[in-house]
Design a protein around this motif. Structure first.
Motif, short mmCIF file in Angstrom:
data_model
loop_
_atom_site.label_atom_id
_atom_site.label_comp_id
_atom_site.label_asym_id
_atom_site.label_seq_id
_atom_site.Cartn_x
_atom_site.Cartn_y
_atom_site.Cartn_z
N LYS A 139 69.77 -4.99 5.98
CA LYS A 139 68.53 -4.49 5.38
C LYS A 139 67.30 -4.74 6.25
CE LYS A 139 70.05 -3.15 1.22
NZ LYS A 139 69.86 -1.78 0.68
N THR A 140 67.30 -5.81 7.04
CA THR A 140 66.10 -6.19 7.78
C THR A 140 66.25 -6.08 9.29
OG1 THR A 140 66.64 -8.55 8.00
CG2 THR A 140 65.55 -7.84 5.96
N GLY A 141 67.48 -6.00 9.77
CA GLY A 141 67.70 -5.97 11.21
C GLY A 141 67.66 -7.34 11.85
N LEU A 142 67.47 -8.40 11.05
CA LEU A 142 67.41 -9.77 11.55
C LEU A 142 68.29 -10.67 10.71
CD1 LEU A 142 63.54 -10.18 12.04
CD2 LEU A 142 65.22 -9.79 13.85
N SER A 143 68.76 -11.75 11.30
CA SER A 143 69.45 -12.78 10.52
C SER A 143 68.42 -13.54 9.70
CB SER A 143 70.18 -13.74 11.45
OG SER A 143 69.25 -14.51 12.19
N PRO A 144 68.83 -14.24 8.63
CA PRO A 144 67.86 -15.05 7.88
C PRO A 144 67.09 -16.03 8.76
CG PRO A 144 69.88 -14.85 6.63
CD PRO A 144 70.16 -14.23 7.98
N ARG A 145 67.78 -16.68 9.69
CA ARG A 145 67.10 -17.63 10.58
C ARG A 145 66.08 -16.94 11.47
NH1 ARG A 145 67.49 -19.79 15.68
NH2 ARG A 145 66.93 -22.00 15.84
N ALA A 146 66.47 -15.81 12.05
CA ALA A 146 65.55 -15.08 12.92
C ALA A 146 64.35 -14.56 12.14
CB ALA A 146 66.28 -13.92 13.61
N TYR A 147 64.58 -14.13 10.90
CA TYR A 147 63.48 -13.64 10.08
C TYR A 147 62.49 -14.77 9.79
CZ TYR A 147 60.92 -11.09 6.52
OH TYR A 147 59.91 -10.46 5.82
N ARG A 148 63.00 -15.95 9.46
CA ARG A 148 62.12 -17.08 9.17
C ARG A 148 61.31 -17.45 10.41
NH1 ARG A 148 62.52 -21.15 5.28
NH2 ARG A 148 64.76 -20.85 4.95
N LEU A 149 61.95 -17.46 11.58
CA LEU A 149 61.25 -17.80 12.80
C LEU A 149 60.14 -16.80 13.11
CD1 LEU A 149 64.24 -18.89 15.08
CD2 LEU A 149 62.42 -20.36 14.19
N LYS A 150 60.38 -15.54 12.79
CA LYS A 150 59.41 -14.49 13.10
C LYS A 150 58.26 -14.43 12.11
CE LYS A 150 59.22 -9.59 14.40
NZ LYS A 150 58.83 -9.85 15.80
N PHE A 151 58.56 -14.62 10.82
CA PHE A 151 57.56 -14.38 9.78
C PHE A 151 57.20 -15.60 8.94
CE2 PHE A 151 59.69 -10.22 10.37
CZ PHE A 151 58.59 -9.47 10.71
N GLY A 152 57.91 -16.70 9.10
CA GLY A 152 57.70 -17.84 8.22
C GLY A 152 56.41 -18.58 8.49
#
Length: 347
Positions: free
Chosen positions: A325-338
């Motif tokens: 759905k996002t093109g990123l893993s949960p970890r990568a998403y957190r690193l990018k947007f958290g």
């Protein structure tokens, strides 16, 4: 973006025509021209004495001065004219006028749209992005092709142009002589594709480095807000949508949902798809992933804790769905947007 290996070394002069119109974005109009100027500089530096550069003009209906969305006045080089075969046409994005006004805005551009059809028939290339994809879609040239637009306009584009395969997660879709892009910045990636076609990969790469254009950015998926289609008149389906939003962590059962709202499973599935354009389960998945994204952005909860809050127990299934759905893993998403992650790193 991985630049494609397509070089046209027999280039004499590549002619670019940028189409200005009332309410277009100034940057969307001027940024490609800046990039072509830089490309010329790198070409001359690398291949001294070898003929071949970009030339560009800005055209408008009747050659009239245009006022952009940010109220800049643009004096153009001339009116719309019949172009040479192989010319590159850049259609900038426009300030989005709102759903009800979009029809009026597109109709006001009908003469430009008809002109695009004529130039495409003469083997011209058309590049656009964001709301400009709607202008190109109105021409019918994209029917049977793939395209993209800004992520937040994806659902409207999909409903308005069912003959076009929308790849909303992609930042640029290259269909040969029809290039569409996502939000602001995508016009630079489309221009880089043109630079590589006409001047080669080395010059395109130098342009990207000079102007800090991230060619590795290929997807809009991480920025997408998954759709919650509520612009319909089926009151029962609206109730069901509200129920799903308030009960994300509950185990999903189509039969159980149908029983709760006193409707058959078959009728629920049919009416939900007609009203929302999706199945109840897929709609719930979107809701859950959106909730997970917000938790990753605003909290330091572990992935397991986030999963439990939104109704998932299987880590591998959740990770696969989130990635899809996002093109990123949960970890990568957190690193990018958290935001929590960033604030801890700054201490």
């Amino acid at each position: 973006m991985t630049l494609t290996a397509f070089a046209k070394w027999d280039l004499a002069v590549a002619k670019v025509y940028v189409i200005a119109y009332e309410g277009c974005y100034a940057g969307s109009l001027s940024n490609p021209q800046d990039l072509y100027m830089v490309a010329n500089a790198h070409w001359r530096e690398q291949y001294q004495g070898q003929e071949g550069e970009f030339e560009w003009q800005t055209l408008s209906l009747g050659g009239a001065t245009v006022v952009t969305a940010s109220h800049l006045r643009i004096a153009v080089d001339g009116p719309l004219l019949d172009l040479e075969a192989g010319s590159i046409i850049v259609v900038p994005a426009m300030a989005y006028p709102g759903g009800r006004e979009l029809n009026k805005k597109l109709e006001s551009l009908r003469e430009i749209i008809n002109w695009l059809v004529k130039q495409y028939a003469n083997n011209c290339i058309i590049c656009t992005h964001c709301t400009g994809s709607f202008i190109l879609a109105e021409s019918g040239l994209l029917n049977g092709h793939s395209a993209t637009t800004s992520w937040w306009l994806a659902e409207q584009f999909r409903q308005r142009y069912p003959e076009i395969t929308l790849k909303a997660d992609q930042l640029v879709v290259d269909e040969g002589r029809l290039l569409t892009g996502g939000a602001n910045g995508a016009e630079m990636l489309a221009a880089l594709i043109m630079v590589e076609r006409y001047m080669g990969r080395a010059v395109a790469s130098q342009c990207a480095r000079t102007l800090l254009v991230d060619t590795n950015l290929t997807q809009q998926a991480p920025y997408l807000i998954l759709p919650r289609q509520k612009q319909h008149s089926d009151s029962l389906m609206l109730e069901i949508q509200d129920y799903l939003e308030k009960n994300l962590s509950d185990a999903f059962s189509l039969a159980g949902l149908a029983q709760r709202f006193c409707i058959s499973s078959r009728t629920l599935m049919r009416r939900f798809k007609e009203a929302v354009g999706d199945t109840p389960n897929s709609y719930l998945q979107n809701l859950r992933i959106e909730a997970a994204k917000k938790l990753f952005e605003a909290t330091s909860l572990s992935t397991d804790a986030v999963m439990l809050r939104i109704g998932y127990a299987d880590t591998s299934s959740f990770n696969r769905l989130f990635q899809r759905k996002t093109g990123l893993s949960p970890r990568a998403y957190r690193l990018k947007f958290g935001s929590v992650q960033r604030s801890e790193q700054s201490v």
